[in-house]
Write a protein that holds these residues in place. Structure first.
Motif, PDB file in Angstrom:
ATOM      1  N   LEU A 339       0.817  -1.340  -0.170  1.00 43.38           N
ATOM      2  CA  LEU A 339      -0.002  -0.099  -0.071  1.00 43.38           C
ATOM      3  C   LEU A 339       0.869   1.147  -0.045  1.00 43.38           C
ATOM      4  CD1 LEU A 339      -2.704   1.443   0.195  1.00 43.38           C
ATOM      5  CD2 LEU A 339      -2.698   0.984   2.777  1.00 43.38           C
ATOM      6  N   ALA A 340       1.955   1.348   0.735  1.00 42.68           N
ATOM      7  CA  ALA A 340       2.966   2.479   0.631  1.00 42.68           C
ATOM      8  C   ALA A 340       3.466   2.758  -0.658  1.00 42.68           C
ATOM      9  CB  ALA A 340       3.991   2.110   1.767  1.00 42.68           C
ATOM     10  N   PHE A 341       3.803   1.634  -1.272  1.00 44.44           N
ATOM     11  CA  PHE A 341       4.131   1.878  -2.809  1.00 44.44           C
ATOM     12  C   PHE A 341       3.166   2.360  -3.636  1.00 44.44           C
ATOM     13  CE2 PHE A 341       7.684  -0.965  -1.298  1.00 44.44           C
ATOM     14  CZ  PHE A 341       8.644  -0.297  -2.173  1.00 44.44           C
ATOM     15  N   TYR A 342       1.860   1.956  -3.511  1.00 48.11           N
ATOM     16  CA  TYR A 342       0.680   2.357  -4.399  1.00 48.11           C
ATOM     17  C   TYR A 342       0.494   3.960  -4.028  1.00 48.11           C
ATOM     18  CZ  TYR A 342      -4.077   3.056  -5.680  1.00 48.11           C
ATOM     19  OH  TYR A 342      -5.232   3.516  -6.093  1.00 48.11           O
ATOM     20  N   ASN A 343       0.516   4.124  -2.588  1.00 44.07           N
ATOM     21  CA  ASN A 343       0.178   5.711  -2.313  1.00 44.07           C
ATOM     22  C   ASN A 343       1.330   6.540  -2.893  1.00 44.07           C
ATOM     23  OD1 ASN A 343      -2.196   5.091  -1.074  1.00 44.07           O
ATOM     24  ND2 ASN A 343      -1.445   5.035   0.908  1.00 44.07           N
ATOM     25  N   ARG A 344       2.596   6.191  -2.829  1.00 37.81           N
ATOM     26  CA  ARG A 344       3.776   7.000  -3.221  1.00 37.81           C
ATOM     27  C   ARG A 344       3.761   7.017  -4.934  1.00 37.81           C
ATOM     28  NH1 ARG A 344       9.982   5.492  -2.401  1.00 37.81           N
ATOM     29  NH2 ARG A 344       9.527   4.002  -4.027  1.00 37.81           N
ATOM     30  N   GLY A 345       3.139   5.998  -5.403  1.00 39.38           N
ATOM     31  CA  GLY A 345       2.996   6.253  -6.856  1.00 39.38           C
ATOM     32  C   GLY A 345       1.794   7.345  -7.308  1.00 39.38           C
ATOM     33  N   GLN A 346       0.767   7.200  -6.405  1.00 42.63           N
ATOM     34  CA  GLN A 346      -0.231   8.255  -6.680  1.00 42.63           C
ATOM     35  C   GLN A 346       0.280   9.794  -6.600  1.00 42.63           C
ATOM     36  OE1 GLN A 346      -3.411   6.814  -4.125  1.00 42.63           O
ATOM     37  NE2 GLN A 346      -4.720   6.522  -6.019  1.00 42.63           N
ATOM     38  N   MET A 359       6.465   2.621 -11.813  1.00 41.77           N
ATOM     39  CA  MET A 359       7.372   1.726 -10.918  1.00 41.77           C
ATOM     40  C   MET A 359       6.897   1.239  -9.700  1.00 41.77           C
ATOM     41  SD  MET A 359      11.053   3.036 -11.964  1.00 41.77           S
ATOM     42  CE  MET A 359      11.992   2.064 -11.111  1.00 41.77           C
ATOM     43  N   ASP A 360       6.475   2.208  -8.916  1.00 38.71           N
ATOM     44  CA  ASP A 360       5.901   2.011  -7.630  1.00 38.71           C
ATOM     45  C   ASP A 360       4.739   1.138  -7.654  1.00 38.71           C
ATOM     46  OD1 ASP A 360       7.658   3.092  -6.241  1.00 38.71           O
ATOM     47  OD2 ASP A 360       6.737   5.138  -6.000  1.00 38.71           O
ATOM     48  N   ARG A 362       3.943  -1.127  -9.805  1.00 37.91           N
ATOM     49  CA  ARG A 362       4.229  -2.501 -10.195  1.00 37.91           C
ATOM     50  C   ARG A 362       4.927  -3.113  -8.869  1.00 37.91           C
ATOM     51  NH1 ARG A 362       5.917  -0.017 -15.136  1.00 37.91           N
ATOM     52  NH2 ARG A 362       4.555  -0.682 -16.863  1.00 37.91           N
ATOM     53  N   LYS A 363       5.580  -2.479  -8.295  1.00 34.22           N
ATOM     54  CA  LYS A 363       6.349  -2.900  -6.846  1.00 34.22           C
ATOM     55  C   LYS A 363       4.844  -3.410  -5.937  1.00 34.22           C
ATOM     56  CE  LYS A 363       9.665  -4.324  -4.101  1.00 34.22           C
ATOM     57  NZ  LYS A 363      10.395  -5.228  -4.333  1.00 34.22           N
ATOM     58  N   ALA A 364       3.984  -2.430  -5.624  1.00 33.24           N
ATOM     59  CA  ALA A 364       2.915  -2.714  -5.150  1.00 33.24           C
ATOM     60  C   ALA A 364       2.173  -4.027  -5.244  1.00 33.24           C
ATOM     61  CB  ALA A 364       2.049  -1.576  -5.127  1.00 33.24           C
ATOM     62  N   GLY A 365       2.062  -4.152  -6.536  1.00 34.55           N
ATOM     63  CA  GLY A 365       1.330  -5.442  -7.099  1.00 34.55           C
ATOM     64  C   GLY A 365       2.304  -6.709  -6.905  1.00 34.55           C
ATOM     65  N   GLU A 366       3.691  -6.758  -6.932  1.00 34.95           N
ATOM     66  CA  GLU A 366       4.440  -7.755  -6.776  1.00 34.95           C
ATOM     67  C   GLU A 366       4.455  -8.042  -5.060  1.00 34.95           C
ATOM     68  OE1 GLU A 366       8.462  -6.468  -7.425  1.00 34.95           O
ATOM     69  OE2 GLU A 366       8.108  -6.394  -9.635  1.00 34.95           O
ATOM     70  N   LEU A 367       4.201  -7.016  -4.270  1.00 36.19           N
ATOM     71  CA  LEU A 367       3.941  -7.290  -2.962  1.00 36.19           C
ATOM     72  C   LEU A 367       2.608  -7.473  -2.506  1.00 36.19           C
ATOM     73  CD1 LEU A 367       6.024  -4.306  -1.504  1.00 36.19           C
ATOM     74  CD2 LEU A 367       6.652  -6.581  -1.615  1.00 36.19           C
ATOM     75  N   GLY A 368       1.777  -7.817  -3.335  1.00 33.03           N
ATOM     76  CA  GLY A 368       0.273  -8.489  -3.069  1.00 33.03           C
ATOM     77  C   GLY A 368      -0.853  -7.552  -3.028  1.00 33.03           C
ATOM     78  N   TYR A 369      -0.515  -6.175  -3.436  1.00 34.26           N
ATOM     79  CA  TYR A 369      -1.547  -5.186  -3.288  1.00 34.26           C
ATOM     80  C   TYR A 369      -2.466  -5.306  -4.721  1.00 34.26           C
ATOM     81  CZ  TYR A 369      -4.203  -0.884  -2.466  1.00 34.26           C
ATOM     82  OH  TYR A 369      -5.276   0.000  -2.201  1.00 34.26           O
ATOM     83  N   GLU A 370      -3.357  -6.188  -4.876  1.00 37.24           N
ATOM     84  CA  GLU A 370      -4.140  -6.355  -5.903  1.00 37.24           C
ATOM     85  C   GLU A 370      -4.947  -5.400  -6.640  1.00 37.24           C
ATOM     86  OE1 GLU A 370      -6.482  -9.875  -5.272  1.00 37.24           O
ATOM     87  OE2 GLU A 370      -4.698 -11.111  -4.875  1.00 37.24           O
ATOM     88  N   ASN A 371      -5.244  -4.075  -5.838  1.00 35.97           N
ATOM     89  CA  ASN A 371      -6.099  -3.249  -6.288  1.00 35.97           C
ATOM     90  C   ASN A 371      -5.258  -2.223  -7.146  1.00 35.97           C
ATOM     91  OD1 ASN A 371      -8.255  -4.204  -4.738  1.00 35.97           O
ATOM     92  ND2 ASN A 371      -7.899  -2.598  -2.881  1.00 35.97           N
TER      93      ASN A 371
END
Length: 381
Positions: A339-346, A359-360, A362-371
């Motif tokens: 979620l942290a990578f997702y929010n930073r990406g936003q 990039m952030d 995709r990293k969020a997806g690798e860490l299991g954040y499916e949304n």
């Protein structure tokens, strides 16, 4: 892009109260008035305000209070022990009467059969002296803050609970830790039936009710605990969390603020500021929330939830660079947080940094954040 998610984790926070029972140590915060510290007490059921004075050998009341207590039946002839001469701090000797206070209460503590002196002067100060303090065992007093800490192994501290009541309350706490909630509730009920003024057990039963989803019932127990001991900090904290769960955010802020006021020391204080900040966020007070998250981080620089929520508030205020800095710190502390990578990406996307944002994500997806995959599909392909 979807709305940013916050890091409010009240379910985790609620567990903070489960094992906080401690019968041996209590902190009483006294109010400074006119250069001395005072504490509200109850003498045989009548409320009086005493001056805390470790230099006084006995609890002391004036002739005015003594006459009132005798006139209204709160003192009787059986309570008179005798007469004696007393020497005050100036060396003057005065005549007084020795009495027995059957029940002296303050801050949820009950002391029985306390020797006191009645000074034969109408305006003599009411002093909480050594005849009461000796019954509390070991204690420490901080003259700067007015905090009176009754230390562990002070066997005279009774918490308004008898030995039998405590046994049931301890049993309930142990069962609660083992997630035997029905058994724990039965034991807490028995403890309170034995000791209706057992403020710590009301608090523990309230924590259990909140864990079981009965926040309304929990608030009733926390309120009872506070009524019995207005300085019992954890009851304010837990009541604040229950109110937040019921979306009474204004009420929760009041409780968290009171908890901060009566808190002694800095241990665990960060989580109270964090909690109050979360409630302020729910009321759209982002500036007030940031102030509380700042304090939480000051007290606990590794509080990753505070960085996450502060970053979220900065995003709402369009401080995207500040938000990125907070998400950077969060990821440094908690690198597996998708979620942290997702929010930073936003935040990066809001600044037009599309490649870095993707990039952030995709990293969020690798860490299991499916949304995140919906955003990747829309913006990164």
């Amino acid at each position: 892009m979807k709305n940013i998610l916050t890091y409010i984790l009240l379910t985790t926070i609620l567990l903070f109260g489960k094992s906080q029972i401690s019968y041996g140590q209590t902190t009483i915060n006294m109010k400074k008035e006119g250069g001395v510290y005072s504490i509200p007490c109850s003498v045989n059921g009548i409320g009086l305000k005493f001056i805390f004075d470790t230099g006084a050998s006995n609890v002391s009341i004036s002739l005015t209070e003594a006459n009132f207590l005798f006139k209204n039946g709160y003192l009787t002839k059986k309570d008179i022990i005798g007469s004696a001469n007393f020497q005050d701090a100036t060396g003057n000797v005065s005549v007084g009467t020795i009495i027995n206070i059957r029940k002296l209460e303050f801050s949820g503590i009950i002391l029985n059969n306390v020797e006191a002196q009645v000074v034969h002067e109408l305006n003599a100060p009411l002093l909480l002296g050594q005849s009461a303090m000796a019954k509390l065992g070991k204690f420490q007093f901080d003259p700067n803050s007015g905090a009176l800490t009754l230390l562990d192994n002070s066997i005279k501290i009774i918490d308004s609970g008898t030995k039998e009541g405590r046994a049931y309350c301890d049993s309930g706490n142990s069962k609660q830790e083992l997630e035997d909630y029905n058994g724990a509730m039965t034991d807490y009920n028995k403890a309170i039936d034995i000791n209706p003024n057992f403020f710590r057990c009301y608090w523990l039963r309230g924590v259990l009710k909140s864990v079981m989803g009965d926040n309304n019932g929990a608030i009733i127990d926390f309120t009872k605990s506070i009524k019995l001991n207005p300085d019992f900090k954890m009851a304010y904290v837990n009541r604040g969390w229950s109110k937040a769960d019921l979306e009474d955010f204004k009420g929760s802020i009041i409780d968290f603020t009171k908890a901060i006021q009566v808190w002694d020391g800095k241990d665990d204080l960060a989580i109270i500021y964090f909690s109050r900040g979360c409630s302020k966020k729910e009321l759209k007070d982002e500036i007030g929330a940031i102030a509380d998250f700042n304090k939480a981080i000051e007290l606990d620089p590794n509080d990753f939830q505070a960085y996450g929520n502060r970053g979220h508030s900065k995003m709402i205020l369009k401080d995207y660079k500040g938000a990125i800095a907070d998400f950077d710190k969060l990821i440094e502390i908690h690198p597996e947080d998708g979620l942290a990578f997702y929010n930073r990406g936003q935040a990066k996307m809001a600044l037009g940094q599309k490649d870095n944002a993707c990039m952030d994500w995709r990293k969020a997806g690798e860490l299991g954040y499916e949304n995140v995959f919906e955003d990747i599909k829309e913006y990164c392909n």
